[in-house]
Motif scaffolding. Structure first.
Motif, short mmCIF file in Angstrom:
data_model
loop_
_atom_site.label_atom_id
_atom_site.label_comp_id
_atom_site.label_asym_id
_atom_site.label_seq_id
_atom_site.Cartn_x
_atom_site.Cartn_y
_atom_site.Cartn_z
N ILE A 79 0.97 -1.25 0.05
CA ILE A 79 -0.14 0.04 0.08
C ILE A 79 0.62 1.16 0.06
N ILE A 80 2.00 1.25 1.01
CA ILE A 80 2.71 2.45 1.02
C ILE A 80 3.53 2.70 -0.45
N LEU A 81 4.02 1.68 -0.80
CA LEU A 81 4.87 1.91 -2.13
C LEU A 81 3.93 1.92 -3.42
N PHE A 82 2.89 0.95 -3.58
CA PHE A 82 1.97 1.20 -4.87
C PHE A 82 1.32 2.41 -4.82
N SER A 83 0.35 2.48 -3.75
CA SER A 83 -0.57 3.49 -3.95
C SER A 83 0.11 4.98 -3.50
N GLY A 84 0.81 4.84 -2.44
CA GLY A 84 1.80 5.99 -2.26
C GLY A 84 2.53 6.52 -3.33
N SER A 85 2.96 5.73 -4.23
CA SER A 85 3.84 6.22 -5.38
C SER A 85 2.91 6.90 -6.42
N LEU A 86 1.74 6.56 -6.44
CA LEU A 86 0.61 6.99 -7.50
C LEU A 86 0.21 8.20 -6.72
N TYR A 87 -0.06 8.28 -5.31
CA TYR A 87 -0.55 9.66 -4.91
C TYR A 87 0.78 10.48 -5.09
N ILE A 88 1.78 10.34 -4.90
CA ILE A 88 2.87 11.18 -5.19
C ILE A 88 2.91 11.74 -6.80
N LEU A 89 2.97 10.81 -7.60
CA LEU A 89 2.85 11.08 -8.96
C LEU A 89 1.52 12.31 -9.31
N THR A 90 0.50 12.04 -8.64
CA THR A 90 -0.35 12.80 -8.89
C THR A 90 -0.25 14.28 -8.20
N MET A 91 0.26 14.38 -7.04
CA MET A 91 0.80 15.56 -6.37
C MET A 91 1.71 16.27 -7.34
N LEU A 92 2.85 15.58 -7.96
CA LEU A 92 3.79 16.13 -8.60
C LEU A 92 3.24 16.57 -9.92
N GLN A 93 2.03 16.11 -10.56
CA GLN A 93 1.47 16.57 -11.72
C GLN A 93 0.56 17.86 -11.35
N ALA A 94 -0.21 17.89 -10.15
CA ALA A 94 -0.98 18.86 -9.50
C ALA A 94 -0.07 20.04 -9.59
N THR A 95 1.13 20.16 -9.01
CA THR A 95 1.91 21.24 -8.36
C THR A 95 2.95 21.33 -9.63
N LYS A 96 2.84 20.77 -10.69
CA LYS A 96 3.70 20.70 -12.07
C LYS A 96 5.21 20.85 -11.58
N THR A 97 5.50 19.99 -10.64
CA THR A 97 6.94 19.64 -10.03
C THR A 97 7.42 18.71 -11.04
N VAL A 98 8.91 19.24 -11.30
CA VAL A 98 9.50 18.24 -12.11
C VAL A 98 10.81 17.78 -11.64
N GLY A 99 11.54 16.71 -11.91
CA GLY A 99 12.59 16.18 -11.54
C GLY A 99 12.21 14.98 -10.73
N MET A 100 11.10 14.44 -10.36
CA MET A 100 10.83 13.32 -9.50
C MET A 100 10.00 12.37 -10.01
N ARG A 101 9.96 12.41 -11.44
CA ARG A 101 9.14 11.44 -12.30
C ARG A 101 9.61 10.21 -11.87
N GLY A 102 10.74 9.96 -11.44
CA GLY A 102 11.20 8.43 -11.34
C GLY A 102 10.65 7.59 -10.19
N ILE A 103 9.90 8.58 -9.54
CA ILE A 103 9.08 7.95 -8.39
C ILE A 103 8.09 6.85 -9.10
N GLY A 104 7.72 6.80 -10.31
CA GLY A 104 7.02 5.85 -10.75
C GLY A 104 7.58 4.50 -10.94
N ALA A 105 8.88 4.49 -10.71
CA ALA A 105 9.39 3.24 -10.83
C ALA A 105 9.37 2.26 -9.44
N VAL A 106 8.83 2.95 -8.49
CA VAL A 106 8.63 2.38 -7.44
C VAL A 106 6.91 1.48 -7.23
N THR A 107 6.15 1.96 -8.13
CA THR A 107 4.96 1.36 -8.28
C THR A 107 5.05 -0.04 -8.28
N PRO A 108 5.70 -0.61 -9.51
CA PRO A 108 5.67 -2.18 -9.50
C PRO A 108 6.38 -2.72 -8.39
#
Length: 129
Positions: A79-108
């Motif tokens: 839950i922490i890694l899968f769902s948490g990484s998707l929540y972080i990716l959403t937050m990054l998109q919402a805040t238009k933050t760049v540079g942390m897109r690699g967090i998606g590698a945590v999801t799998p």
């Protein structure tokens, strides 16, 4: 019963409801639809595995042992890694933050913990049979 898993499931379940409500009502105003879908996937898998964690906690009375403990831990980590990484990716998109897109590698990796948790659950029940 395993009280710690029950308590964790209750907290994670309440969090999933709150996040789901946010996704359904507030998130759609600030991110594109595909990002909302990503967020909803995180919430959905969090809910699935909250129920799995509840099952582990309840089954612990009849099937105590390390396999069931490992299953519960894997579901929490998943839950922490899968769902948490998707929540972080959403937050990054919402805040238009760049540079942390690699967090998606945590999801799998989180998904792998979910699979391992289900295998441990199977082994716990198989071992008792």
């Amino acid at each position: 019963m395993h009280k710690g898993f029950l308590q964790t499931a209750a907290i994670l379940g309440a969090l999933a409801v709150a996040l789901g409500a946010f996704g359904a009502h507030g998130l759609k105003k600030i991110v594109p639809p595909e990002t909302v879908t990503t967020f909803e996937t995180g919430v959905r898998y969090q809910f699935y595995h909250v129920f799995a964690l509840l099952a582990v906690a309840i089954l612990f009375g009849n099937f105590p042992g390390k396999h069931l403990q490992y299953a519960g831990i894997c579901f929490i980590v998943g839950i922490i890694l899968f769902s948490g990484s998707l929540y972080i990716l959403t937050m990054l998109q919402a805040t238009k933050t760049v540079g942390m897109r690699g967090i998606g590698a945590v999801t799998p990796i989180g998904g792998l913990f979910f699979i391992i948790g289900w295998i441990f659950l199977f082994l716990a029940v198989l071992r008792k049979a």
